[in-house]
Design an enzyme around this catalytic site. Structure first.
Site, PDB file in Angstrom:
ATOM      1  N   PRO A 110       0.843  -1.202   0.000  1.00 29.36           N
ATOM      2  CA  PRO A 110       0.000   0.000   0.000  1.00 29.36           C
ATOM      3  C   PRO A 110       0.879   1.254   0.000  1.00 29.36           C
ATOM      4  O   PRO A 110       1.903   1.290   0.673  1.00 29.36           O
ATOM      5  CB  PRO A 110      -0.776  -0.107   1.312  1.00 29.36           C
ATOM      6  CG  PRO A 110      -0.637  -1.512   1.765  1.00 29.36           C
ATOM      7  CD  PRO A 110       0.647  -2.017   1.206  1.00 29.36           C
ATOM      8  N   GLU A 111       0.465   2.253  -0.758  1.00 22.85           N
ATOM      9  CA  GLU A 111       1.202   3.518  -0.746  1.00 22.85           C
ATOM     10  C   GLU A 111       0.412   4.507   0.124  1.00 22.85           C
ATOM     11  O   GLU A 111      -0.628   4.155   0.694  1.00 22.85           O
ATOM     12  CB  GLU A 111       1.446   3.984  -2.181  1.00 22.85           C
ATOM     13  CG  GLU A 111       2.207   2.890  -2.957  1.00 22.85           C
ATOM     14  CD  GLU A 111       2.818   3.313  -4.280  1.00 22.85           C
ATOM     15  OE1 GLU A 111       3.057   4.507  -4.478  1.00 22.85           O
ATOM     16  OE2 GLU A 111       3.077   2.428  -5.118  1.00 22.85           O
ATOM     17  N   ASN A 127       6.334   2.129  -5.060  1.00 19.75           N
ATOM     18  CA  ASN A 127       6.907   1.754  -6.346  1.00 19.75           C
ATOM     19  C   ASN A 127       6.084   2.206  -7.554  1.00 19.75           C
ATOM     20  O   ASN A 127       6.634   2.515  -8.603  1.00 19.75           O
ATOM     21  CB  ASN A 127       7.078   0.228  -6.386  1.00 19.75           C
ATOM     22  CG  ASN A 127       8.217  -0.193  -7.264  1.00 19.75           C
ATOM     23  OD1 ASN A 127       9.144   0.587  -7.490  1.00 19.75           O
ATOM     24  ND2 ASN A 127       8.158  -1.401  -7.773  1.00 19.75           N
ATOM     25  N   ARG A 134      14.248  -2.206  -6.356  1.00 16.89           N
ATOM     26  CA  ARG A 134      13.063  -2.638  -7.094  1.00 16.89           C
ATOM     27  C   ARG A 134      13.100  -2.058  -8.496  1.00 16.89           C
ATOM     28  O   ARG A 134      13.644  -0.972  -8.714  1.00 16.89           O
ATOM     29  CB  ARG A 134      11.794  -2.180  -6.360  1.00 16.89           C
ATOM     30  CG  ARG A 134      11.779  -2.671  -4.918  1.00 16.89           C
ATOM     31  CD  ARG A 134      10.589  -2.162  -4.154  1.00 16.89           C
ATOM     32  NE  ARG A 134       9.375  -2.835  -4.547  1.00 16.89           N
ATOM     33  CZ  ARG A 134       8.158  -2.478  -4.129  1.00 16.89           C
ATOM     34  NH1 ARG A 134       8.025  -1.450  -3.335  1.00 16.89           N
ATOM     35  NH2 ARG A 134       7.107  -3.141  -4.515  1.00 16.89           N
ATOM     36  N   LYS A 189       3.150   5.946   5.155  1.00 19.98           N
ATOM     37  CA  LYS A 189       2.558   4.615   5.215  1.00 19.98           C
ATOM     38  C   LYS A 189       2.276   4.161   6.650  1.00 19.98           C
ATOM     39  O   LYS A 189       1.971   2.998   6.889  1.00 19.98           O
ATOM     40  CB  LYS A 189       3.487   3.616   4.521  1.00 19.98           C
ATOM     41  CG  LYS A 189       3.748   3.970   3.046  1.00 19.98           C
ATOM     42  CD  LYS A 189       4.769   3.036   2.440  1.00 19.98           C
ATOM     43  CE  LYS A 189       5.104   3.468   1.016  1.00 19.98           C
ATOM     44  NZ  LYS A 189       6.134   2.615   0.408  1.00 19.98           N
TER      45      LYS A 189
END
Ligand SMILES: [Zn+2]
Length: 289
Positions: A2-3, A162, A252, A52
């Site tokens: 989750p962002e 991401n 990533r 977050k």
């Protein structure tokens, strides 16, 4: 993962469904029995997100801190709730809704001082009205790390993950390998403004949508899942048609368009591929600097 928009929306929904009435708290899985016992029978006074991180104040002198991590979920159930399914760490049952927390990275009770220490390690959160973008600007100006990596650093800007980092850099025509300290004031201002705008869209819609309705041909609220993003996990650039590339930054992969986001080291490939006629031409091609 989750962002930030997910956690802000969650804080908002917890407030609207639990605030002001007695909460029955339990830990069906048993791993948070003490914490749930401390909350049980109290009322939610405040729920807020910082990036977050979620903090809930039940007036006990300590704060509930939740970080969902990669797989954590806070699911809404009706009240009275059905039997818990799976490993529910914390159940918060209110009059209007019940919330089941499962799989969090962190679920703990903190003193206000411990909360302060967590927040002190975070950068400004673009969704908070008290956010100070100058602090993020200052921290970016001091590092040669690529912007594709620093945008994931919660100590610089809190809440970007991401998906948003790839979409934001595309929208700002910034190559992800660009050294953070070389960003111009103008680039940073656009990046911050876009971040605020898109995270707010994410809170409102409950999902990440970065595409402009004009580019897609339908309003954001009616976009299909394939319409929502410009570059993340895609093959070709929506704006210039070029094949997208990926590079691993911050551990990533990040997707980018080698044409719309020219390399900071020069050698940007010339525009190639087919340009989709009549759509989204405003930002296609390299910026004029
Ligand atoms: Zn492109």
């Amino acid at each position: 993962m989750p962002e930030g928009h997910t956690i802000h929306r969650l804080a908002r929904d917890l407030r609207s469904t639990l605030k002001g009435a007695r909460v029955t708290a339990s830990s069906p899985q048993g791993r948070f029995a003490d914490g749930a016992g401390a909350i049980d029978g109290t009322t939610l006074r405040r729920a807020e997100a910082w990036g977050k991180y979620l903090f809930c104040d039940f007036g006990t002198g300590e704060l509930l801190h939740v970080h969902l991590g990669l797989i954590g979920k806070f699911r809404r159930r009706p009240s009275p709730p059905p039997e818990p399914t799976g490993a529910v760490r914390l159940r918060l049952e209110g009059e209007r809704a019940t919330w089941d927390l499962s799989g969090p990275t962190r679920c703990e009770m903190l003193t206000p001082e411990e909360q302060d220490r967590i927040v002190a390690g975070l950068g400004p959160d673009p969704l908070r009205t008290d956010a100070d973008p100058a602090l993020a600007r200052h921290r970016l100006a001091r590092t040669a790390r690529p912007i594709g990596a620093t945008l994931l650093d919660q100590g610089i800007i809190a809440g970007i993950g991401n998906v948003y980092r790839a979409e934001l850099l595309f929208l700002c025509n910034i190559h992800p390998a660009t050294e953070s300290r070389t960003l111009t004031d103008l680039q940073f201002e656009e990046l911050w403004a876009r971040t605020v705008e898109l995270l707010r869209v994410g809170v409102r819609l409950g999902r990440i949508v970065t595409t402009e309705p004009d580019d897609i041909g339908r309003p954001r609220s009616r976009m299909r899942s394939d319409d929502r993003l410009y570059v993340y996990h895609r093959d070709h650039c929506r704006r210039c048609g070029a094949e997208l590339a990926t590079v691993v930054l911050g551990g990533r992969p990040i997707w980018f368009c080698p044409t719309c986001q020219p390399s900071p080291h020069g050698h940007a490939p010339r525009r190639s591929g087919s340009v989709r006629a009549g759509r989204g031409r405003r930002r296609s091609g390299p910026p004029a600097y």
